[in-house]
Write a protein that holds these residues in place. Structure first.
Motif, PDB file in Angstrom:
ATOM      1  N   VAL A   9       0.842  -1.203   0.000  1.00  0.00           N
ATOM      2  CA  VAL A   9       0.000   0.000   0.000  1.00  0.00           C
ATOM      3  C   VAL A   9       0.873   1.247   0.000  1.00  0.00           C
ATOM      4  CG1 VAL A   9      -1.677   1.360   1.318  1.00  0.00           C
ATOM      5  CG2 VAL A   9      -1.980  -1.115   1.086  1.00  0.00           C
ATOM      6  N   LEU A  12       2.396   1.758  -3.465  1.00  0.00           N
ATOM      7  CA  LEU A  12       1.394   2.171  -4.445  1.00  0.00           C
ATOM      8  C   LEU A  12       0.996   3.630  -4.260  1.00  0.00           C
ATOM      9  CD1 LEU A  12      -0.864  -1.010  -4.449  1.00  0.00           C
ATOM     10  CD2 LEU A  12       0.850  -0.348  -6.162  1.00  0.00           C
ATOM     11  N   THR A  25      -1.402   3.150 -13.237  1.00  0.00           N
ATOM     12  CA  THR A  25      -2.039   1.843 -13.154  1.00  0.00           C
ATOM     13  C   THR A  25      -0.963   0.777 -13.231  1.00  0.00           C
ATOM     14  OG1 THR A  25      -3.728   0.371 -14.079  1.00  0.00           O
ATOM     15  CG2 THR A  25      -2.523   1.750 -15.639  1.00  0.00           C
ATOM     16  N   PHE A  82      -3.943  -1.839  -9.549  1.00  0.00           N
ATOM     17  CA  PHE A  82      -4.030  -0.604  -8.785  1.00  0.00           C
ATOM     18  C   PHE A  82      -4.192   0.528  -9.787  1.00  0.00           C
ATOM     19  CE2 PHE A  82      -1.754   3.227  -7.430  1.00  0.00           C
ATOM     20  CZ  PHE A  82      -2.528   3.574  -6.336  1.00  0.00           C
ATOM     21  N   SER A  84      -4.831   4.941  -9.821  1.00  0.00           N
ATOM     22  CA  SER A  84      -5.017   6.178  -9.065  1.00  0.00           C
ATOM     23  C   SER A  84      -5.901   7.114  -9.872  1.00  0.00           C
ATOM     24  CB  SER A  84      -3.664   6.841  -8.769  1.00  0.00           C
ATOM     25  OG  SER A  84      -3.040   7.279  -9.960  1.00  0.00           O
ATOM     26  N   PHE A 103      -7.790  -2.039  -6.888  1.00  0.00           N
ATOM     27  CA  PHE A 103      -7.536  -1.094  -5.801  1.00  0.00           C
ATOM     28  C   PHE A 103      -7.521   0.304  -6.405  1.00  0.00           C
ATOM     29  CE2 PHE A 103      -5.700  -5.077  -4.431  1.00  0.00           C
ATOM     30  CZ  PHE A 103      -6.085  -5.161  -3.100  1.00  0.00           C
ATOM     31  N   PHE A 116      -8.557   5.134  -0.160  1.00  0.00           N
ATOM     32  CA  PHE A 116      -7.986   3.892  -0.682  1.00  0.00           C
ATOM     33  C   PHE A 116      -8.985   2.772  -0.439  1.00  0.00           C
ATOM     34  CE2 PHE A 116      -5.369   0.062  -0.535  1.00  0.00           C
ATOM     35  CZ  PHE A 116      -4.550   0.228  -1.641  1.00  0.00           C
TER      36      PHE A 116
END
Length: 141
Positions: A9, A12, A25, A82, A84, A103, A116
């Motif tokens: 976490v 990321l 990503t 993941f 953002s 995520f 998150f």
């Protein structure tokens, strides 16, 4: 329940912060809980998948753009992604690369539940637990 290590976490969120105002990503993979070390491992089911590793984000795959050949990490090697959203909401969008588990992070790039979260491929939010654990160290021997 979706499990992810605190270390992953942190990395990321740092990637998202560094890329801001652009999004980032990347693919994520899991390890079984019984292969991890750390204070939270004993509380996890032995065979629980825990997200532990990421693949470096692709900064604009020029080969794919020119020739239509994708040389990035094969989707079968990642169980999650993941993404953002620097100026978006904490939700899955139609522009996100989908995965079994997605995520999503939004500014201010912290690990609290307002910035998150984990989602399934349909966009439904999933229960998430950040665990203090570390994956096994791989060697090149």
């Amino acid at each position: 329940m979706v499990y992810i290590t605190r270390g992953l976490v942190d990395v990321l969120l740092e990637l998202a912060d560094d890329a801001d105002p652009s999004g980032v990503t990347t693919g994520l993979s899991v390890s079984e809980a019984n292969s991890l070390e750390g204070p939270d491992v004993a509380a996890l089911p032995d065979d629980a998948p825990v997200f532990t590793d990421f693949f470096l984000p692709d900064p604009g795959n020029a080969v794919n753009a020119v020739f239509g050949v994708n040389l990035s990490t094969p989707a079968t090697e990642t169980q999650g992604r993941f993404v953002s959203h620097p100026v978006g909401e904490l939700t899955v969008t139609k522009y996100d690369d989908l995965a079994q588990i997605l995520f999503v992070a939004v500014p201010p790039w912290t690990d609290d539940e307002e910035t998150f979260a984990a989602f399934d491929r349909t966009g439904e939010r999933l229960p998430l637990e950040i665990v203090d654990a570390e994956p096994p160290v791989d060697s090149f021997e």
